[in-house]
Design an enzyme around this catalytic site. Structure first.
Site, PDB file in Angstrom:
ATOM      1  N   ILE A  56      34.680  38.491  47.407  1.00 25.54           N
ATOM      2  CA  ILE A  56      34.146  37.796  46.242  1.00 25.54           C
ATOM      3  C   ILE A  56      34.409  36.309  46.401  1.00 25.54           C
ATOM      4  O   ILE A  56      35.539  35.910  46.720  1.00 25.54           O
ATOM      5  CB  ILE A  56      34.803  38.295  44.939  1.00 25.54           C
ATOM      6  CG1 ILE A  56      34.687  39.817  44.834  1.00 25.54           C
ATOM      7  CG2 ILE A  56      34.198  37.622  43.723  1.00 25.54           C
ATOM      8  CD1 ILE A  56      35.627  40.432  43.833  1.00 25.54           C
ATOM      9  N   CYS A  57      33.393  35.512  46.192  1.00 22.52           N
ATOM     10  CA  CYS A  57      33.579  34.072  46.232  1.00 22.52           C
ATOM     11  C   CYS A  57      33.786  33.587  44.805  1.00 22.52           C
ATOM     12  O   CYS A  57      32.844  33.429  44.045  1.00 22.52           O
ATOM     13  CB  CYS A  57      32.353  33.388  46.848  1.00 22.52           C
ATOM     14  SG  CYS A  57      32.515  31.607  46.895  1.00 22.52           S
ATOM     15  N   LEU A  58      35.031  33.432  44.439  1.00 26.41           N
ATOM     16  CA  LEU A  58      35.353  33.014  43.075  1.00 26.41           C
ATOM     17  C   LEU A  58      36.532  32.054  43.178  1.00 26.41           C
ATOM     18  O   LEU A  58      37.558  32.371  43.779  1.00 26.41           O
ATOM     19  CB  LEU A  58      35.717  34.257  42.237  1.00 26.41           C
ATOM     20  CG  LEU A  58      35.985  34.043  40.762  1.00 26.41           C
ATOM     21  CD1 LEU A  58      34.723  33.562  40.054  1.00 26.41           C
ATOM     22  CD2 LEU A  58      36.475  35.324  40.124  1.00 26.41           C
ATOM     23  N   ASN A 118      27.289  35.823  45.500  1.00 23.79           N
ATOM     24  CA  ASN A 118      28.685  35.461  45.710  1.00 23.79           C
ATOM     25  C   ASN A 118      29.546  36.629  46.200  1.00 23.79           C
ATOM     26  O   ASN A 118      30.764  36.533  46.211  1.00 23.79           O
ATOM     27  CB  ASN A 118      29.294  34.889  44.425  1.00 23.79           C
ATOM     28  CG  ASN A 118      28.483  33.736  43.880  1.00 23.79           C
ATOM     29  OD1 ASN A 118      27.756  33.888  42.908  1.00 23.79           O
ATOM     30  ND2 ASN A 118      28.570  32.596  44.550  1.00 23.79           N
TER      31      ASN A 118
END
Lengths: 157, 316
Positions: free
Chosen positions: A88-90, A81
């Site tokens: 950041i993939c959040l 991620n």
């Protein structure tokens, strides 16, 4: 509005400095200006990132807390991620309706979430497909790679 | 007015067409003005006689000056070593006024005294008649929990004594040290019955505290027990901090009117928001478009239940 932002940020930084969460330090880049914060984070125990010390940078937007802060890894991370640019993939870092940012979330909560994300990747919503597939189907190789990558890039003295 | 007219005459007049002439004209004008003003000088300064008098005050009196040299504070100790504050004003030679004292009954306030010594003598003479008043107040302050006044002094001729969490006993004290106007504050039938029966049997040989104890069947420790007052204090300090808004983490903001309110309809969601903060957030969720009819709907940032917020009172 900007006064609400600075008061809230000052309050958040005070608690962050006096009672920091495990393995996280957060300091403003320039003293008393909380626009850009630099973060040092230890990799979570029991994860392949355990031995690493990761640097992050937080950009606090003008409309904070009505907009989420922009958080990026400065230290390269091998993670499904987190891409090579440190993005950041959040969900929590995106505005609704796509994301789940809320003004009740603090920078502290955010940093703990990122730390948790390190230990618990989410391969179903990947940013780096190749690492996600590796994590999904060959976890041992993934762990080996992540450990080596951490040693190489995130080593702390 | 007159001076202004004269000044204009001088400035306009053709006689003063050169600078030296004009200066001369102005000079004579101001000299005349100055001569006019030299009226009786006000005696703002202390006379040396008075100062030497201040130095020779008796040992049981401390004297200090207030805002100016004519404001004087005397700390007088009476026979029982109680300290009394007396504020004096020096109005001129042999003219001293008492501004305020820390006792409620002061018949001598209006007199004008010629020396400080005179004031002290008159004050002490009066204070001697109040000895039982002081005694009763001190006794109450030492043996009871006084709810009001918050910082009791001799100036307050009443005390509200804590009986229980909801009930206080109000007692006023006369200059002779006798209680008057005794009544309960707060509703309590049992205490009321006891008080009514007890007042009839008031024992004037005992002091007020002893009488109160026998009326309500208290012993000393019960009157001094603060009960839940500590808890109240604790709540008070929490209130000082105020209820914080869940969005900006403040209680009050200079540019955001109002205090945080429980705006969420979900009764389990105990988070408070400024109306302004919540409105801004809900608008931000809609991509920054303000609502057409002033009311915006969305979900609570804490519990995610539906919430609505009106634009009224909001500054954006």
């Amino acid at each position: 509005m900007s006064s609400a932002r600075s008061v809230r940020l000052a309050r958040e930084m005070k608690t962050l400095c006096s009672k920091p969460p495990w393995g996280v330090t957060c300091t403003p880049e320039k003293e008393d200006i909380f626009d850009v914060l630099s973060v040092k984070m230890f990799g979570p125990r029991g994860s392949p990132y355990e031995a690493g010390l990761f640097k992050l940078v937080i950009n606090v937007p003008e409309r904070y807390p009505f907009e989420p802060p922009q958080v990026k890894f400065v230290t390269p991370v091998y993670h499904p991620n987190i891409d090579s640019a440190g993005r950041i993939c959040l969900n929590m870092l995106k505005m609704p309706p796509k994301g789940s940012w809320l003004p009740t979330i603090t920078i502290e909560t955010l940093l703990i979430s990122i730390q948790t994300l390190l230990a618990n990747p989410n391969p179903d919503d990947p940013l780096v497909t190749q690492i996600a597939l590796e994590y999904k189907y060959d976890i041992e190789t993934f762990q080996e790679n992540a450990r080596n990558y951490t040693k190489e890039h995130a080593r702390h003295a | 007015m007159n001076i202004m007219d004269n000044l204009f005459n001088v400035l306009k007049s053709d006689d003063f067409n050169t600078l030296p002439h004009l200066m001369k004209g102005l000079n004579t004008l101001f000299e005349a003005v100055e001569a006019n003003q030299s009226g009786p000088l006000k005696a703002d300064l202390l006379d040396p006689q008075f100062l030497s008098e201040l130095e020779s005050v008796p040992e049981n009196v401390d004297i200090s000056f207030g805002k100016s040299l004519t404001d004087i504070k005397c700390l007088i100790r009476d026979e029982n070593l109680r300290v009394h504050e007396v504020y004096l004003k020096y109005d001129g030679i042999k003219r001293i006024r008492i501004i305020s004292v820390n006792i409620p009954f002061a018949p001598f306030l209006e007199y004008i005294y010629s020396t400080v010594e005179e004031v002290i003598v008159a004050y002490l003479k009066h204070v001697i008649t109040l000895q039982s008043y002081f005694y009763e107040l001190e006794n109450i302050d030492n043996n009871c929990v006084v709810v009001e006044p918050i910082k009791p002094t001799f100036k307050d001729d009443y005390r509200n004594i804590r009986i229980d969490d909801k009930t206080w006993l109000h007692v006023e004290i006369t200059p002779d040290g006798y209680p008057t106007n005794i009544h309960l504050i707060g509703q309590s039938e049992t205490w009321q019955d006891k008080l009514q029966a007890g007042v009839l049997n008031w024992d004037h040989d005992k002091n007020i505290v002893e009488n109160v104890m026998s009326i309500f069947d208290f012993d000393k420790s019960m009157l001094l027990s603060k009960g839940n007052t500590n808890k109240l204090d604790h709540e008070d300090t929490q209130m000082d901090d105020g209820i914080l808004c869940g969005i900006c983490f403040c209680s009050e903001l200079p540019n955001s009117p109002g205090v945080p309110q429980p705006l969420c309809q979900n009764s389990n969601c105990n988070v408070y928001f400024h109306q302004n903060c919540l409105f801004q957030w809900l608008v931000a969720c809609e991509g920054g478009r303000p609502p057409a009819f002033g009311v915006i709907n969305g979900s609570c940032p804490t519990c995610l239940q539906p919430i609505s917020c009106s634009k009224k009172d909001c500054v954006i």
